[in-house]
Design a protein around this motif. Structure first.
Motif, PDB file in Angstrom:
ATOM      1  N   ASN A   1      13.035  27.460 -26.913  1.00  0.00           N
ATOM      2  CA  ASN A   1      13.766  27.563 -25.647  1.00  0.00           C
ATOM      3  C   ASN A   1      12.946  28.197 -24.530  1.00  0.00           C
ATOM      4  OD1 ASN A   1      16.079  26.315 -26.627  1.00  0.00           O
ATOM      5  ND2 ASN A   1      16.814  28.251 -27.512  1.00  0.00           N
ATOM      6  N   VAL A   2      11.654  27.881 -24.494  1.00  0.00           N
ATOM      7  CA  VAL A   2      10.760  28.414 -23.465  1.00  0.00           C
ATOM      8  C   VAL A   2      10.183  27.253 -22.669  1.00  0.00           C
ATOM      9  CG1 VAL A   2       8.616  29.669 -23.042  1.00  0.00           C
ATOM     10  CG2 VAL A   2      10.158  30.412 -24.858  1.00  0.00           C
ATOM     11  N   MET A   3      10.300  27.353 -21.351  1.00  0.00           N
ATOM     12  CA  MET A   3       9.723  26.367 -20.449  1.00  0.00           C
ATOM     13  C   MET A   3       8.871  27.116 -19.436  1.00  0.00           C
ATOM     14  SD  MET A   3      11.596  23.733 -17.836  1.00  0.00           S
ATOM     15  CE  MET A   3      11.947  22.406 -18.940  1.00  0.00           C
ATOM     16  N   LEU A   4       7.666  26.604 -19.193  1.00  0.00           N
ATOM     17  CA  LEU A   4       6.771  27.236 -18.219  1.00  0.00           C
ATOM     18  C   LEU A   4       6.335  26.218 -17.177  1.00  0.00           C
ATOM     19  CD1 LEU A   4       4.417  29.502 -20.362  1.00  0.00           C
ATOM     20  CD2 LEU A   4       6.295  30.199 -18.891  1.00  0.00           C
ATOM     21  N   GLU A   5       6.100  26.719 -15.982  1.00  0.00           N
ATOM     22  CA  GLU A   5       5.648  25.874 -14.890  1.00  0.00           C
ATOM     23  C   GLU A   5       4.122  25.917 -14.824  1.00  0.00           C
ATOM     24  OE1 GLU A   5       7.035  25.226 -10.351  1.00  0.00           O
ATOM     25  OE2 GLU A   5       6.536  27.283 -10.915  1.00  0.00           O
ATOM     26  N   TYR A   6       3.517  24.747 -14.716  1.00  0.00           N
ATOM     27  CA  TYR A   6       2.063  24.623 -14.646  1.00  0.00           C
ATOM     28  C   TYR A   6       1.697  23.746 -13.473  1.00  0.00           C
ATOM     29  CZ  TYR A   6       1.760  26.266 -19.502  1.00  0.00           C
ATOM     30  OH  TYR A   6       1.841  26.995 -20.645  1.00  0.00           O
ATOM     31  N   SER A   7       0.488  23.948 -12.951  1.00  0.00           N
ATOM     32  CA  SER A   7      -0.022  22.974 -11.994  1.00  0.00           C
ATOM     33  C   SER A   7      -0.330  21.708 -12.798  1.00  0.00           C
ATOM     34  CB  SER A   7      -1.285  23.502 -11.308  1.00  0.00           C
ATOM     35  OG  SER A   7      -2.357  23.553 -12.238  1.00  0.00           O
ATOM     36  N   ILE A   8      -0.438  20.595 -12.119  1.00  0.00           N
ATOM     37  CA  ILE A   8      -0.625  19.326 -12.826  1.00  0.00           C
ATOM     38  C   ILE A   8      -1.938  19.323 -13.612  1.00  0.00           C
ATOM     39  CG2 ILE A   8      -1.001  16.855 -12.473  1.00  0.00           C
ATOM     40  CD1 ILE A   8       1.197  16.952 -10.379  1.00  0.00           C
TER      41      ILE A   8
ATOM     42  N   GLN B   1      -4.689  19.666 -18.959  1.00  0.00           N
ATOM     43  CA  GLN B   1      -5.607  20.344 -19.885  1.00  0.00           C
ATOM     44  C   GLN B   1      -4.863  20.857 -21.109  1.00  0.00           C
ATOM     45  OE1 GLN B   1      -7.345  23.379 -17.459  1.00  0.00           O
ATOM     46  NE2 GLN B   1      -8.791  21.997 -16.464  1.00  0.00           N
ATOM     47  N   LEU B   2      -3.710  21.477 -20.888  1.00  0.00           N
ATOM     48  CA  LEU B   2      -2.930  22.029 -21.992  1.00  0.00           C
ATOM     49  C   LEU B   2      -2.470  20.922 -22.944  1.00  0.00           C
ATOM     50  CD1 LEU B   2      -1.441  24.510 -23.264  1.00  0.00           C
ATOM     51  CD2 LEU B   2       0.531  23.790 -21.918  1.00  0.00           C
ATOM     52  N   LEU B   3      -1.917  19.852 -22.390  1.00  0.00           N
ATOM     53  CA  LEU B   3      -1.426  18.761 -23.226  1.00  0.00           C
ATOM     54  C   LEU B   3      -2.559  18.039 -23.949  1.00  0.00           C
ATOM     55  CD1 LEU B   3       1.387  17.346 -20.943  1.00  0.00           C
ATOM     56  CD2 LEU B   3       1.674  18.554 -23.112  1.00  0.00           C
ATOM     57  N   SER B   4      -3.693  17.874 -23.284  1.00  0.00           N
ATOM     58  CA  SER B   4      -4.853  17.252 -23.939  1.00  0.00           C
ATOM     59  C   SER B   4      -5.333  18.100 -25.111  1.00  0.00           C
ATOM     60  CB  SER B   4      -5.995  17.055 -22.946  1.00  0.00           C
ATOM     61  OG  SER B   4      -5.622  16.157 -21.942  1.00  0.00           O
ATOM     62  N   ALA B   5      -5.389  19.416 -24.889  1.00  0.00           N
ATOM     63  CA  ALA B   5      -5.813  20.316 -25.962  1.00  0.00           C
ATOM     64  C   ALA B   5      -4.813  20.297 -27.116  1.00  0.00           C
ATOM     65  CB  ALA B   5      -5.971  21.736 -25.431  1.00  0.00           C
ATOM     66  N   LYS B   6      -3.509  20.317 -26.787  1.00  0.00           N
ATOM     67  CA  LYS B   6      -2.483  20.268 -27.828  1.00  0.00           C
ATOM     68  C   LYS B   6      -2.537  18.952 -28.602  1.00  0.00           C
ATOM     69  CE  LYS B   6       1.158  23.415 -26.385  1.00  0.00           C
ATOM     70  NZ  LYS B   6       1.307  24.127 -27.633  1.00  0.00           N
TER      71      LYS B   6
ATOM     72  N   VAL C   1       4.499  20.988 -12.672  1.00  0.00           N
ATOM     73  CA  VAL C   1       5.380  20.420 -13.696  1.00  0.00           C
ATOM     74  C   VAL C   1       5.835  21.551 -14.611  1.00  0.00           C
ATOM     75  CG1 VAL C   1       4.356  18.109 -13.707  1.00  0.00           C
ATOM     76  CG2 VAL C   1       3.456  19.848 -15.236  1.00  0.00           C
ATOM     77  N   CYS C   2       6.972  21.346 -15.239  1.00  0.00           N
ATOM     78  CA  CYS C   2       7.478  22.316 -16.216  1.00  0.00           C
ATOM     79  C   CYS C   2       7.367  21.695 -17.605  1.00  0.00           C
ATOM     80  CB  CYS C   2       8.925  22.679 -15.918  1.00  0.00           C
ATOM     81  SG  CYS C   2       9.115  23.581 -14.372  1.00  0.00           S
ATOM     82  N   LEU C   3       6.837  22.443 -18.540  1.00  0.00           N
ATOM     83  CA  LEU C   3       6.665  21.952 -19.905  1.00  0.00           C
ATOM     84  C   LEU C   3       7.447  22.825 -20.872  1.00  0.00           C
ATOM     85  CD1 LEU C   3       2.808  21.310 -19.988  1.00  0.00           C
ATOM     86  CD2 LEU C   3       4.616  19.638 -19.599  1.00  0.00           C
ATOM     87  N   TRP C   4       8.133  22.170 -21.812  1.00  0.00           N
ATOM     88  CA  TRP C   4       8.792  22.904 -22.895  1.00  0.00           C
ATOM     89  C   TRP C   4       7.726  23.327 -23.883  1.00  0.00           C
ATOM     90  CZ3 TRP C   4      13.444  24.776 -22.751  1.00  0.00           C
ATOM     91  CH2 TRP C   4      14.429  24.146 -21.997  1.00  0.00           C
ATOM     92  N   LEU C   5       7.699  24.593 -24.202  1.00  0.00           N
ATOM     93  CA  LEU C   5       6.732  25.099 -25.175  1.00  0.00           C
ATOM     94  C   LEU C   5       7.359  25.299 -26.544  1.00  0.00           C
ATOM     95  CD1 LEU C   5       4.839  27.700 -22.988  1.00  0.00           C
ATOM     96  CD2 LEU C   5       4.261  25.314 -23.435  1.00  0.00           C
ATOM     97  N   GLY C   6       8.672  25.227 -26.610  1.00  0.00           N
ATOM     98  CA  GLY C   6       9.376  25.452 -27.869  1.00  0.00           C
ATOM     99  C   GLY C   6      10.094  26.782 -27.816  1.00  0.00           C
TER     100      GLY C   6
END
Length: 138
Positions: free
Chosen positions: A68-75, A80-85, A61-66
């Motif tokens: 104008n930055v988007m990074l691709e992550y495994s699901i 983990q990233l979204l839960s931590a955020k 999946v690709c997530l917007w980090l803010g």
């Protein structure tokens, strides 16, 4: 300080639902990773422009980090990233609310002390005028 804390609180209150929505979507994709049935969806290209999409066995999946930055992550990494955020944002919101309560108490205390100091000063000036005029004080 109060204005900055209010802005921080408002920003967090706006951000938390977005993070929750993204996390739910990533969790949905995680459930569908080993399914043969493709996911048919509409995704937003622009404010009023949508496109049909078919997603077959999602792995990343690709997530917007803010900024104008988007990074691709495994699901799993995205979960983990979204839960931590999300937990971090909720904790920051709690801290902002506590800070606002503390600031309001301090502002009230300051206003009361300012009023007391002003009233004391007014009383002292009256006494000085009475003594200068030779009148007995009451």
């Amino acid at each position: 300080m109060e204005v900055n804390t209010l802005q921080r609180r408002q920003g967090l209150e706006d951000k938390i639902p977005e993070i929750e929505k993204s996390l739910k979507m990533v969790e949905y994709l995680a459930e569908r990773t080993n399914t043969e049935e493709p996911i048919s969806t509409l995704f937003e290209l622009h404010d009023t422009l949508y496109a049909n999409a078919i997603i077959e066995q999602p792995e990343k999946v690709c997530l917007w980090l803010g900024a104008n930055v988007m990074l691709e992550y495994s699901i799993s990494e995205a979960q983990q990233l979204l839960s931590a955020k999300l937990s971090s944002a909720k904790q920051s919101l709690e801290n902002a609310i506590e800070d606002l309560d503390f600031l309001r108490d301090q502002i009230t205390t300051m206003e009361v002390n300012t009023a007391r100091t002003y009233n004391w000063d007014v009383k002292q000036r009256r006494l000085e005028k009475e003594l200068a005029a030779g009148e007995p004080s009451k």
